[in-house]
Design a protein around this motif. Structure first.
Motif, PDB file in Angstrom:
ATOM      1  N   THR A   1      44.789  28.270  46.519  1.00 56.71           N
ATOM      2  CA  THR A   1      44.971  28.426  47.965  1.00 56.71           C
ATOM      3  C   THR A   1      43.764  29.088  48.602  1.00 56.71           C
ATOM      4  N   ARG A   2      43.235  30.122  47.934  1.00 56.33           N
ATOM      5  CA  ARG A   2      42.035  30.778  48.462  1.00 56.33           C
ATOM      6  C   ARG A   2      40.854  29.825  48.470  1.00 56.33           C
TER       7      ARG A   2
ATOM      8  N   ARG B   1      40.949  26.589  48.717  1.00 51.84           N
ATOM      9  CA  ARG B   1      41.156  25.625  49.799  1.00 51.84           C
ATOM     10  C   ARG B   1      40.849  26.243  51.156  1.00 51.84           C
ATOM     11  N   ASN B   2      41.305  27.458  51.382  1.00 50.72           N
ATOM     12  CA  ASN B   2      41.047  28.120  52.665  1.00 50.72           C
ATOM     13  C   ASN B   2      39.556  28.364  52.873  1.00 50.72           C
ATOM     14  N   ASN B   3      38.854  28.769  51.812  1.00 51.22           N
ATOM     15  CA  ASN B   3      37.408  28.972  51.917  1.00 51.22           C
ATOM     16  C   ASN B   3      36.691  27.662  52.205  1.00 51.22           C
TER      17      ASN B   3
END
Length: 233
Positions: free
Chosen positions: A12-13, A15-17
């Protein structure tokens, strides 16, 4: 349980980055690509007509992109300067009279000229204000670009009915270049403080990109008051 949460949070991190970086890099890349394409397009049209002795690439060992674009801008500026003189105006009128004698060409020329005059006219009042109208049904509001007062035959028909109408452009999302021309009673238009550029951003983004609002107006609730009768003149 903890290891499972860690395994879920790491992707998730990432993807967010990635999405954050895409938001930063994509507009820059697209802007550079469009600019570079326009420069090369202008060069491909202008460079073949540049005499060899005036072409800087004949004296340098590397290509000079943008030469054609600069020459085209200088040429267009000179044409505009000459067209403001009496002799230049006479030449333009003579050229337009010749074009108007060709059936198909005159239709295309008049249409294109009218579009450019409408968009680029310095003293024009087109699309300088953004407003809201109740559409498609009462209680639902749509954003419109305010064009001008109803004129000519249309204004005469409305005046006979005792109605003061304003021409507005109702664009769709996310392509605001297409849309509908709607005549709306002046008192039913609600003016907005945002600029047409901010309004276009709001439409293209589907409401995700909202323009900043002045701090002194943030406390105001509800929609702005309807625009005065003389504010669109």
């Amino acid at each position: 349980m903890t290891e499972k949460l860690i395994k879920v949070s790491v992707p998730t991190r990432i993807r967010n980055n990635f999405l954050a970086g895409l938001i930063i890099c994509a507009p820059i890349a697209i802007t550079l690509w469009l600019t570079w394409s326009i420069v090369h397009w202008a060069d491909s049209w202008v460079r073949p007509y540049i005499p060899a002795r005036y072409d800087p690439e004949n004296y340098l060992n590397f290509a000079v992109p943008g030469t054609g674009l600069v020459i085209a801008m200088i040429f267009i500026t000179l044409i505009g300067f000459l067209a403001k003189n009496l002799i230049g105006q006479s030449i333009v009128r003579l050229g337009e009279s010749l074009v108007n004698r060709v059936p198909l060409v005159r239709t295309i020329y008049k249409s294109v000229k009218q579009i450019f005059e409408t968009v680029l006219k310095e003293q024009g009042t087109s699309f300088k204000k953004v407003g809201l109208i109740e559409y498609p049904s009462p209680g639902l509001w749509s954003m419109v670009f305010i064009s001008t007062d109803a004129k000519g035959e249309i204004a005469s028909k409305f005046n006979a009915m005792g109605q003061d109408m304003v021409a507005v452009f109702l664009p769709p999302t996310p392509v605001p270049t297409a849309g509908f021309l709607v005549f709306v009673p002046r008192e039913k238009i609600t003016i907005l403080d945002m600029s047409p550029e901010d309004g276009a951003k709001l439409l293209i983004s589907g409401g995700l990109v909202s323009p900043e609002y002045r701090q002194e107006l943030i406390a105001a609730k509800g929609l702005p008051k309807p625009i005065p009768m003389d504010s669109l003149t």
